[in-house]
Design a protein around this motif. Structure first.
Motif, PDB file in Angstrom:
ATOM      1  N   LEU A   1       3.599   7.209   3.271  1.00 46.24           N
ATOM      2  CA  LEU A   1       3.007   8.555   3.312  1.00 46.24           C
ATOM      3  C   LEU A   1       3.768   9.663   3.893  1.00 46.24           C
ATOM      4  O   LEU A   1       3.894  10.657   3.279  1.00 46.24           O
TER       5      LEU A   1
ATOM      6  N   ASP B   1       0.839  -1.208   0.037  1.00 45.02           N
ATOM      7  CA  ASP B   1      -0.152   0.028  -0.082  1.00 45.02           C
ATOM      8  C   ASP B   1       0.678   1.423  -0.006  1.00 45.02           C
ATOM      9  O   ASP B   1       1.485   1.498   0.860  1.00 45.02           O
ATOM     10  N   TYR B   2       0.885   2.168  -1.082  1.00 45.46           N
ATOM     11  CA  TYR B   2       1.848   3.239  -1.437  1.00 45.46           C
ATOM     12  C   TYR B   2       1.160   4.275  -0.210  1.00 45.46           C
ATOM     13  O   TYR B   2       1.735   5.149   0.243  1.00 45.46           O
ATOM     14  N   ASP B   3       0.046   4.082   0.293  1.00 41.65           N
ATOM     15  CA  ASP B   3      -0.493   5.100   1.260  1.00 41.65           C
ATOM     16  C   ASP B   3      -0.165   4.452   2.452  1.00 41.65           C
ATOM     17  O   ASP B   3      -1.253   5.157   3.892  1.00 41.65           O
TER      18      ASP B   3
ATOM     19  N   SER C   1       5.698  12.948   2.389  1.00 40.47           N
ATOM     20  CA  SER C   1       4.909  14.240   2.807  1.00 40.47           C
ATOM     21  C   SER C   1       5.989  15.221   3.192  1.00 40.47           C
ATOM     22  O   SER C   1       5.682  16.344   3.359  1.00 40.47           O
TER      23      SER C   1
END
Length: 258
Positions: free
Chosen positions: A96, A89-91, A100
């Motif tokens: 993340l 999951d890239y998020d 960010s």
């Protein structure tokens, strides 16, 4: 430079809202003073718990850092949730967070002081460096520590551990107040680091701490020279009025109000 300052200098770091933007002179001043001086200035303002004790630099050649905190909070891992497949999951909050963190910011991670699993490794640290991040700070461990020892990114950790983070840590929140090494860190606080370690400066105090820390070091440099020349502590450290008079006479213009 998108209005932020990288670890090597440049534009102002503007994190937060426009009204609380800090000028480049604040960051420049904080780069010139030690974490010991900064903690003294914070102590004088009633803040006793600001030094992130137990964190050591992973590359002693790259320790100096002044940057805005970007925070990531972890809770203990749970076996049914923290499995290797979550990294697809890239998020995922850890990934993340890395994607960010802005230029001139430092990723500060709350790992509850647990060092039996890594909180970050070499690939993610490299991504931080390439994004222009100023550094990373964790009260957990890192893996790939031989790589960190060569990485040109200020990085501070409580330990090293080859075990993946999922064994102990579950990343949950970005940009929330955290505790790192039992020190409260709020998003946008100013992180100051050197070879001795890391200190957190509440953002609203950064400008006055920077100003007074510079003055403290000027005076202490003068006192150091006096002691090296054979002066006794009495009257010199702390300085009496005569010592202060002689110090002020060394300032531009022959002295003035401190």
């Amino acid at each position: 430079m998108s209005g932020r300052e990288d670890v090597n200098g440049g534009e102002d770091v503007n994190g937060g809202t426009g009204e609380d933007a800090l000028g480049p002179e604040v960051f420049g001043a904080l780069r010139r003073v030690s974490t010991a001086t900064v903690t003294t200035q914070l102590f004088a303002r009633g803040l006793r718990n600001t030094f992130l004790a137990g964190l050591r630099p992973l590359n002693p050649a790259h320790t100096r850092m002044v940057a805005e905190a970007f925070t990531l909070r972890h809770i203990p891992a749970r076996e049914d949730l923290d499995v290797l497949s979550v990294f697809k999951d890239y998020d995922h909050p850890q990934r993340l967070a890395v994607e960010s963190v802005g230029p001139g910011q430092v990723l500060v991670m709350d790992c509850r002081g647990q060092t039996r699993a890594a909180s970050i490794g070499g690939i993610l640290a490299t991504r931080l460096l390439r994004r222009g991040a100023a550094g990373l700070v964790t009260d957990g461990a890192v893996r790939d520590s031989p790589f960190f020892a060569e990485l040109e990114l200020p990085a501070f950790a409580a330990g090293v551990c080859a075990t993946t983070n999922l064994a102990r840590h579950h990343a949950v929140d970005l940009q929330v107040p955290i505790g790192c090494a039992e020190v409260p860190v709020y998003p946008g606080d100013i992180i100051v680091a050197d070879g001795e370690g890391v200190v957190c400066v509440p953002r609203h105090l950064a400008a006055e701490v920077a100003r007074d820390a510079l003055e403290q070091e000027r005076l202490e440099d003068f006192i150091q020279a006096q002691v090296e020349a054979g002066a006794p502590l009495r009257g010199t450290y702390p300085p009496d009025e005569e010592t202060l008079r002689r110090y002020r006479s060394t300032l531009p213009g022959g002295g003035g109000a401190r």
